[in-house]
Design a protein around this motif. Structure first.
Motif: not given
Length: 190
Positions: A49-53, A63-79
């Motif tokens: 995910l490019p950012d929290y937004g 949708g429900r497909a997200k329930l199969g996601v096993r690994r997530v990387e998200m950029r945080i910091g910049n607000v």
């Protein structure tokens, strides 16, 4: 890795030519194809995910497909704006990822902190509060969590350490001094 690329709202032209658009649309062709391919798609890839937004919108789109996601990387910091509204969006994004741990298959969550420089000291404080609240109020179960800094290293590892401890990593924050000094913000000089 599944990279989500921000697009211009009127033309759907990728704004970042360095990342390829999400090209894994096969599971969304039909229900039968989805049933046959989605487990492998979500189990074999990391959703970046490019950012929290973008987190809530992207996960809502799946949708429900997200329930199969096993690994997530998200950029945080910049607000974008140092407003209460942004703080709520930050917390909502972390809450949504926590729900994937509880209701879905999420087993690895990696936050990559993007430092905006000296003007982003308030952003660090905001993330410290969000991660601290998330650690106190949530049981992350078997989800392996990691917090790393982007490519640009800081002179000390103090900022990453402060955030990680507030998120319940590396021994917690009990009795630990989490003050940040001006020197901690200086980038590594080569």
């Amino acid at each position: 890795m599944l990279h989500l690329v921000p697009c211009a709202p009127t033309t759907a032209t990728p704004l970042s030519p360095s990342l390829l658009p999400l090209a894994h649309s096969l599971p969304f062709v039909s229900r039968q194809v989805y049933a046959e391919t989605s487990t492998r798609l979500w189990g074999a890839n990391t959703l970046v995910l490019p950012d929290y937004g973008a987190a809530r919108e992207v996960l809502a789109y799946f949708g429900r497909a997200k329930l199969g996601v096993r690994r997530v990387e998200m950029r945080i910091g910049n607000v974008w704006d140092l407003l209460t509204m942004q703080l709520m969006r930050m917390m909502e994004a972390v809450d949504e990822l926590w729900r994937l741990v509880q209701e879905g298959a999420l087993r690895r969550l990696r936050f990559v902190y993007v430092d905006g420089g000296a003007c982003q000291r308030t952003a660090l404080q905001m993330w410290r509060g969000v991660l601290g609240t998330s650690s106190r109020d949530r049981d992350w179960g078997q989800c392996e969590r990691e917090l790393v800094w982007e490519d640009k290293k800081m002179k000390t590892d103090r900022l990453r350490e402060v955030l990680a401890r507030h998120w319940g990593l590396e021994g917690g924050i009990g009795g630990w001094d989490d003050t940040v000094t001006w020197g901690d913000w200086e980038p590594v000089t080569r």
